[in-house]
Design a protein around this motif. Structure first.
Motif, PDB file in Angstrom:
ATOM      1  N   GLY A 156       0.819  -1.204   0.000  1.00 15.93           N
ATOM      2  CA  GLY A 156       0.000   0.000   0.000  1.00 15.93           C
ATOM      3  C   GLY A 156       0.857   1.260   0.000  1.00 15.93           C
ATOM      4  O   GLY A 156       0.632   2.180  -0.790  1.00 15.93           O
ATOM      5  N   LEU A 195       2.511   1.748  -3.321  1.00 17.22           N
ATOM      6  CA  LEU A 195       1.594   2.260  -4.337  1.00 17.22           C
ATOM      7  C   LEU A 195       1.416   3.769  -4.191  1.00 17.22           C
ATOM      8  O   LEU A 195       1.446   4.511  -5.177  1.00 17.22           O
ATOM      9  CB  LEU A 195       0.234   1.568  -4.219  1.00 17.22           C
ATOM     10  N   VAL A 243       2.708   6.508  -6.970  1.00 15.17           N
ATOM     11  CA  VAL A 243       1.785   7.372  -7.694  1.00 15.17           C
ATOM     12  C   VAL A 243       2.118   8.844  -7.415  1.00 15.17           C
ATOM     13  O   VAL A 243       1.855   9.711  -8.241  1.00 15.17           O
ATOM     14  CB  VAL A 243       0.329   7.005  -7.359  1.00 15.17           C
ATOM     15  N   VAL A 278     -12.814   8.823  -7.900  1.00 13.76           N
ATOM     16  CA  VAL A 278     -13.309   7.531  -7.437  1.00 13.76           C
ATOM     17  C   VAL A 278     -12.493   7.129  -6.221  1.00 13.76           C
ATOM     18  O   VAL A 278     -11.298   6.882  -6.325  1.00 13.76           O
ATOM     19  CB  VAL A 278     -13.173   6.457  -8.538  1.00 13.76           C
ATOM     20  N   VAL A 327      -1.838  13.027   0.378  1.00 11.54           N
ATOM     21  CA  VAL A 327      -1.723  12.314  -0.893  1.00 11.54           C
ATOM     22  C   VAL A 327      -2.586  12.929  -1.996  1.00 11.54           C
ATOM     23  O   VAL A 327      -2.071  13.408  -3.006  1.00 11.54           O
ATOM     24  CB  VAL A 327      -2.098  10.826  -0.707  1.00 11.54           C
ATOM     25  N   GLU A 380      -7.122   9.214 -12.448  1.00  7.37           N
ATOM     26  CA  GLU A 380      -6.480   7.891 -12.509  1.00  7.37           C
ATOM     27  C   GLU A 380      -5.501   7.706 -11.357  1.00  7.37           C
ATOM     28  O   GLU A 380      -5.468   6.653 -10.723  1.00  7.37           O
ATOM     29  CB  GLU A 380      -5.757   7.693 -13.848  1.00  7.37           C
ATOM     30  N   ALA A 381      -4.700   8.722 -11.106  1.00  8.54           N
ATOM     31  CA  ALA A 381      -3.728   8.616 -10.010  1.00  8.54           C
ATOM     32  C   ALA A 381      -4.454   8.396  -8.686  1.00  8.54           C
ATOM     33  O   ALA A 381      -3.976   7.658  -7.815  1.00  8.54           O
ATOM     34  CB  ALA A 381      -2.870   9.879  -9.949  1.00  8.54           C
ATOM     35  N   ILE A 421      -7.183   6.758  -8.218  1.00  9.77           N
ATOM     36  CA  ILE A 421      -7.588   5.354  -8.094  1.00  9.77           C
ATOM     37  C   ILE A 421      -6.438   4.535  -7.517  1.00  9.77           C
ATOM     38  O   ILE A 421      -6.617   3.771  -6.565  1.00  9.77           O
ATOM     39  CB  ILE A 421      -8.034   4.788  -9.460  1.00  9.77           C
ATOM     40  N   VAL A 422      -5.246   4.705  -8.086  1.00  8.22           N
ATOM     41  CA  VAL A 422      -4.093   3.943  -7.590  1.00  8.22           C
ATOM     42  C   VAL A 422      -3.826   4.291  -6.120  1.00  8.22           C
ATOM     43  O   VAL A 422      -3.622   3.409  -5.279  1.00  8.22           O
ATOM     44  CB  VAL A 422      -2.835   4.219  -8.433  1.00  8.22           C
ATOM     45  N   ALA A 423      -3.867   5.590  -5.817  1.00  6.58           N
ATOM     46  CA  ALA A 423      -3.560   6.009  -4.448  1.00  6.58           C
ATOM     47  C   ALA A 423      -4.578   5.444  -3.464  1.00  6.58           C
ATOM     48  O   ALA A 423      -4.209   4.982  -2.377  1.00  6.58           O
ATOM     49  CB  ALA A 423      -3.540   7.531  -4.366  1.00  6.58           C
ATOM     50  N   ILE A 464      -6.398   2.755  -3.872  1.00  6.78           N
ATOM     51  CA  ILE A 464      -6.176   1.310  -3.742  1.00  6.78           C
ATOM     52  C   ILE A 464      -5.049   1.079  -2.734  1.00  6.78           C
ATOM     53  O   ILE A 464      -5.116   0.189  -1.887  1.00  6.78           O
ATOM     54  CB  ILE A 464      -5.841   0.652  -5.101  1.00  6.78           C
ATOM     55  N   GLY A 465      -4.009   1.910  -2.823  1.00  5.00           N
ATOM     56  CA  GLY A 465      -2.923   1.829  -1.851  1.00  5.00           C
ATOM     57  C   GLY A 465      -3.430   2.023  -0.431  1.00  5.00           C
ATOM     58  O   GLY A 465      -3.087   1.269   0.480  1.00  5.00           O
ATOM     59  N   MET A 466      -4.299   3.032  -0.252  1.00 10.14           N
ATOM     60  CA  MET A 466      -4.863   3.274   1.084  1.00 10.14           C
ATOM     61  C   MET A 466      -5.677   2.078   1.555  1.00 10.14           C
ATOM     62  O   MET A 466      -5.657   1.722   2.725  1.00 10.14           O
ATOM     63  CB  MET A 466      -5.767   4.501   1.048  1.00 10.14           C
ATOM     64  N   TYR A 507      -5.191  -1.044   0.859  1.00 12.41           N
ATOM     65  CA  TYR A 507      -4.239  -2.051   1.352  1.00 12.41           C
ATOM     66  C   TYR A 507      -3.742  -1.671   2.752  1.00 12.41           C
ATOM     67  O   TYR A 507      -3.686  -2.494   3.660  1.00 12.41           O
ATOM     68  CB  TYR A 507      -3.028  -2.155   0.425  1.00 12.41           C
ATOM     69  N   ILE A 508      -3.373  -0.411   2.909  1.00  9.02           N
ATOM     70  CA  ILE A 508      -2.785   0.026   4.176  1.00  9.02           C
ATOM     71  C   ILE A 508      -3.795  -0.140   5.318  1.00  9.02           C
ATOM     72  O   ILE A 508      -3.487  -0.718   6.370  1.00  9.02           O
ATOM     73  CB  ILE A 508      -2.324   1.496   4.080  1.00  9.02           C
ATOM     74  N   GLU A 537      -6.540  -1.995   5.447  1.00 10.77           N
ATOM     75  CA  GLU A 537      -6.873  -3.396   5.699  1.00 10.77           C
ATOM     76  C   GLU A 537      -5.794  -4.084   6.519  1.00 10.77           C
ATOM     77  O   GLU A 537      -6.078  -4.812   7.467  1.00 10.77           O
ATOM     78  CB  GLU A 537      -7.071  -4.143   4.376  1.00 10.77           C
ATOM     79  N   GLN A 538      -4.535  -3.836   6.137  1.00 10.97           N
ATOM     80  CA  GLN A 538      -3.449  -4.516   6.845  1.00 10.97           C
ATOM     81  C   GLN A 538      -3.344  -4.036   8.286  1.00 10.97           C
ATOM     82  O   GLN A 538      -3.144  -4.836   9.193  1.00 10.97           O
ATOM     83  CB  GLN A 538      -2.118  -4.293   6.127  1.00 10.97           C
TER      84      GLN A 538
END
Lengths: 446, 331, 293
Positions: free
Chosen positions: B304, B307, B311, C38, C90, C99-100, C102-104, C106-108, C110-111, C113-114
């Protein structure tokens, strides 16, 4: 435990006081050898311990669900595995060689599962792989294990191994398959709870095993199925399903898995109140969940299948005591470090017993190193096994093993919820769970 | 689509650097198989197949400007389209591959006819919901698909004598697997490259930039979008079919939402609208997960953070930003 | 059970999920409608709300109502603060490039959730409802707390509507949504408005998470379904339309419940999914779209 490639996992001092893996580790190594220190009183003389450490270790790949939907099971599989390895190594290891566990997370995903098996074989160069729980991960990974000729011991309770869908290298010697569990329940249910049964189960393969095998078994007992109610996989509320249960139903049979199960049980309580049919469920619905949780009072007086009684019973065996202490589980089936952390007691013993099967087979076949010839001998040694007596190695109870099916069969338990704990009311015979063999793996080429 | 449509690449004066770059990448991938350790050899095999899926996704997102959140249905169409005939009808791998590709073609045609009535965020949602319906269908027809548990395919009988010392090599032996994956990847790469350098590709990019103007110029933009979606879906299906055949497993998981989000992530990470971005994004994510999960049980945290940092440094994806700053000729 | 009561039950269930969905989707609608990004991590804010509710309510054992009240106030604040910092650290730096982002996010995802998995664990945890009673119909019983959820969600929806439509801060938000540049020229601190909206959207999702946790349970993977459903709801309703979001939440919530009366589990989901998708096919900009921009 994280993958520990220096081979010191069995020597790491564990801090059982803090137990569960997920609580601890952001960093590699912190999770080493969890929860096993409770067994220290049982350690034999230091000489054998040292001897076991001197030799080159046997490396076992541990495919573990650390993340994803299987994580609640995964961390207990990991804790049990670490405890078993510690106990085995303390008693001299396998053929005098210590076991070294190389753990990799498969994310409870079949694609990653296959990748992990390949990693074990080609990068970590392990001697065998074991520990997979969720059926779709087993199905996704087993072909890779077969292609790489890697002995693959799953702890999944799925019927996939015994059904003949997999290959010569895949075994399930530590836990009875779901088909056997289900059919052994039917006679007791029919004669004690009722003969008109409605079934609620997840609308996918795991649920269908229950649907198909139990329907046939209850009809064989002269019973009838009043309704089959599949629950959609993406469901988060369940009340509407209870409305489909016909009034003449005597027994409600439920089996659910995943994070929604608590909601399921609570809504069942809201729906029925005290005017309920008899209720029989598979403990899968409440593994890792405290029966004293708010909303579960309704379960009092209902029945559950258990593979291994979560609450220590009056006639608890010495072997269960030994196993509980080694893994770090108290008499209520919760972590000795934190009584709120309830174990997956009816499944995780499979890891313990599987490791002892691997040990026995390696010692019998004189396993030395990871060559195809020796792995073939190992496979044949497992296939030649026929029975595991109840012991410290097999604390859940005695089992038979069918080498042609690569599957073991053991006793099952039916427990009643009384005052927030599960009390065993019936123990099935091994014969209750036997069925016509569907395959013969020994005829396939190695 | 006439041959003239693809003629731009051969025009005198056209920039040859992209052609050399992509040839070099293919040669590099071919050469890698002789030096890679066994584990990475297997990984690169997987990465090439998944990158083909991402390239299919990128055709639609990067060059036509349509963001789909349901591409898993096309990947799964290929997976099941190839896997089920093998399992039930004993198809050989090549007929099965063709069946998988055809399944993807038909599905993307049908989905396109309906979903392309929408655009922008509505297109995202319609594709998302169609894909969800497809995922549920794979569970609903459990009797055939075995649902989430899935089916194991047996293709071990297919083998060829290629003069190796170990005897005939089977379809699923590492060298055959690697080169078949490379073949798929090269095919998808060349199709993508030809397309984007062709007149059709320029119309697609024009649709991305300003669809109304393209229609005003007399182009039938719906047909171009449908063609783009079909090519994208078919390419994704080809990747799905290859995955099923080479890794011998077919299951519902691959139709789930996470397999729609992954190609989006790979493409955006590598750089949408670049030919090599999907490969770079796929490889990066694969090794990010693989390496970090080896060193920490909290690997999602590392992924995460990586990423987010990536970006921040490369807001247009890695190759997108590289193109913007340093290599404007990158296709 | 006969058809009548069965339909009643399906209607009740549909209403409850519609209100929870409306609340969750409202947060996404704000973020999506105003900032045009998004936010893939939206479901994680919902999950954080639920998980924090478990944490706060276990601070005061024995007093479920007090613990719950504490959670209802503190969880959204905490989640809003997290979202605000994520926006500053961010998203603002990415200039809200779609678009950026969306990636960011998705990164959040992951962070978050973990971190929840590591700190809170993988088990599902129940939270006791603040008020616990059972409504007894002649044919079945029903959780009274679920109706409390409906009432509370309704009130929160009204409050948000008031905030947006009748207050100065709401005016500023709507102005920013209509035309960012013009708003900036009129001296509206767009950057701060964006951060505020992102935090508010997350806080709304967190409130929904807190409300729902006594009838479901807190689990680290519970964010995915609300994310997808609220995303669908926002688009079906029509971007930027509060009324549309609410109606779409009802269409989705009720259709899911009603179809399950007539079709078996998975089949009813398939039919409901396809029918809702068709709404968009025939009204590509949603039920109540403002003028397309």
């Amino acid at each position: 435990m994280t993958s520990d490639r220096k081979g010191n996992s069995s020597r790491s001092t564990s801090k059982a006081g803090r137990s569960l893996i997920t609580r601890r580790g952001l960093v590699k190594g912190l999770g080493a050898a969890a929860g096993a220190a409770a067994a220290s009183g049982l350690l034999p003389g230091p000489m054998r311990y040292i001897q076991a450490q001197a030799a080159e270790p046997i490396r076992l790949g541990f495919q573990v669900h650390r993340t994803g939907i299987g994580a609640a099971y995964g961390r207990w599989y990991e804790q049990t595995t670490n405890a078993a390895v510690k106990t085995i190594n303390a008693a001299g290891g396998i053929n005098g060689r210590p076991i070294e566990i190389v753990a990799e997370d498969d994310g409870t995903d079949p694609k990653r599962g296959a990748e992990v098996v390949e990693k074990f074989a080609t990068k970590h160069k392990v001697d065998a792989v074991f520990g997979t729980l969720f059926s779709h991960v087993v199905m996704g990974s087993a072909p890779t294990a077969g292609q790489l000729k890697m002995p693959y011991f799953v702890v999944s309770e799925g019927h996939h191994v015994a059904s003949g869908a997999l290959n010569r290298y895949t075994f399930q010697p530590g836990i009875t398959d779901v088909r056997s569990q289900v059919i052994s329940m039917a006679p007791w249910i029919a004669s004690n709870l009722g003969r008109k049964v409605a079934m609620i189960y997840p609308d996918y393969a795991f649920g269908y095993d229950h649907r198909d095998f139990f329907s046939a078994a209850i009809q064989g007992q002269g019973g009838a199925i009043t309704a089959l109610i599949p629950v959609a996989p993406t469901e988060t509320t369940y009340s509407k399903y209870f409305a489909q249960i016909p009034a003449e139903t005597e027994v409600l049979y439920h089996v659910m898995v995943g994070p929604g199960v608590l909601t399921f049980v609570k809504e069942m309580g809201d729906h029925f109140g005290s005017s309920r049919p008899q209720i029989f469920g598979f403990i899968d619905s409440l593994e890792a969940t405290d029966l004293a949780s708010p909303g579960l009072e309704f379960l009092d007086g209902t029945y559950f299948w258990e593979a291994f009684p979560r609450y220590a019973q009056k006639d608890q065996s010495e072997f269960d005591k030994h196993y509980r202490a080694a893994v770090g589980v108290d008499d209520n089936g919760a972590s000795t470090a934190d009584p709120k952390e309830v174990s997956t007691y009816s499944h995780m013993f499979g890891c313990w017993e599987t490791l002892y099967v691997i040990k026995a087979a390696m010692e019998k076949s004189g396993y030395q190193k990871s060559t195809f010839a020796q792995k073939g001998k190992l496979i044949e040694a497992v296939e030649a096994m026929t029975a595991f007596p109840e012991s410290d190695e097999h604390p859940q109870g005695d089992k038979t093993f069918n080498g042609k099916l690569h599957q073991c069969y053991g006793h099952q338990f039916i427990s009643k919820v009384e005052g927030g704990r599960l009390n065993v009311v019936h123990k099935t015979a091994i014969e209750d769970g036997l069925y016509e063999p569907e395959t013969d793996y020994t005829k396939k080429a190695l | 689509m006439s041959g003239q449509a693809f003629a731009v690449a051969a025009l005198p004066g056209a920039d040859r650097r992209p052609v050399w770059l992509h040839l070099a990448v293919l040669v590099l991938l071919f050469g890698l198989q002789f030096v890679l350790p066994a584990y990475d050899h297997g990984n690169v095999t997987r990465i090439m197949i998944l990158a083909s899926y991402a390239m299919g996704f990128n055709l639609l997102l990067g060059y036509t400007g349509l963001m789909s959140l349901g591409h898993a249905m096309f990947f799964a169409a290929g997976l099941y389209g190839a896997g089920l005939p093998v399992y039930y009808l004993g198809f050989d791998p090549f007929s099965a591959f063709a069946a998988g590709v055809a399944a993807g073609g038909f599905l993307s045609f049908g989905v396109g006819l309906i979903a392309l009535r929408t655009s922008g965020v509505s297109f995202m949602i319609v594709t998302l919901m169609f894909a969800q319906a497809c995922f549920l269908l794979t569970l609903y027809f459990n009797g055939i698909t075995q649902g989430d548990q899935g089916l194991v395919l047996d293709l071990s009988a297919w083998s060829w004598d290629v003069g190796s010392e170990d005897g005939p090599l089977s379809l699923i032996s590492p060298p055959i697997r690697y080169n078949l994956a490379l073949l798929l990847f090269a095919l998808c790469l060349l199709v993508s490259l030809l397309l984007v350098r062709s007149r059709i590709g320029r119309v697609l990019v024009a649709i991305r930039e300003n669809e109304a103007r393209v229609s005003m110029l007399g182009y039938h933009s719906f047909r171009y979008k449908l063609g783009s979606l079909m090519l994208s879906g078919t390419m994704s299906a080809a990747a799905g079919a290859t995955y099923a055949l080479l890794f011998s497993y077919v299951g519902s998981t691959f139709a789930g939402i996470q397999y729609s989000i992954l190609p989006l992530l790979w493409v955006l990470l590598g750089g949408q609208g670049t030919i090599l971005g999907p490969l770079l994004g796929t490889a990066l994510m694969f090794y990010l997960v693989d390496v970090s999960s080896e060193y920490s049980s909290s690997y999602m945290l590392i992924v995460g953070v990586a990423l987010v940092l990536l970006v921040l440094w490369f807001p247009k994806g890695i190759l997108g930003t590289v193109r913007q700053k340093w290599l404007p000729w990158l296709p | 059970m006969s058809l009548g009561p069965h339909l009643l039950l399906a209607f009740l269930e549909g209403t409850v999920s519609a209100f929870v969905l409306a609340l969750t989707a409202l947060g996404l609608s704000l973020v999506f409608g105003v900032m045009r990004i998004v936010n893939v991590a939206h479901g994680e804010f919902f999950m954080l709300g639920a998980v924090l509710a478990y944490g706060f309510s276990s601070l005061v054992p024995g007093l479920p109502a007090l613990g719950f009240l504490l959670a209802l106030i503190l969880s959204p604040l905490a989640v809003g603060a997290i979202a605000w910092s994520a926006d500053r650290l961010v998203l603002a730096r990415l200039n809200y490039n779609p678009e950026a982002t969306i990636v960011a996010t998705i990164g959040m995802l992951y962070i978050i959730e973990q971190l929840v998995l590591t700190i809170y664990g993988p088990d599902a945890h129940p939270v006791q409802p603040p008020i616990s009673f059972r409504i007894l119909f002649p044919w079945f019983g029903y959780s009274g707390y679920k109706l409390v959820v409906v009432a509370a969600s309704g009130m929160l929806l009204l409050t948000t509507w008031y905030l947006l439509m009748r207050t100065r801060i709401g005016l500023v938000m709507r102005a920013t949504q209509l035309d960012r540049e013009t708003a900036q020229n009129f001296g509206i601190p767009v950057a701060r408005v964006y951060s505020l909206i992102f935090a508010l959207g997350a806080a709304l999702a967190a409130v929904a998470g807190v409300l729902v946790v006594p009838i479901q349970q807190a689990h680290y993977l519970m964010g995915l379904d609300p994310l997808l459903l609220s995303f669908i709801t926002v688009i079906i309703g029509g971007l930027g339309s509060l009324r549309g979001t609410l109606i779409a939440a009802f269409v989705i919530g009720l259709s899911d419940g009603m179809f399950s009366v007539f079709f078996s589990g998975t089949l009813s989901k398939i039919i409901a999914t396809l029918l809702v998708a068709l709404v968009l096919v025939f009204r590509p900009s949603g039920l109540f779209a403002r003028s397309a921009r």
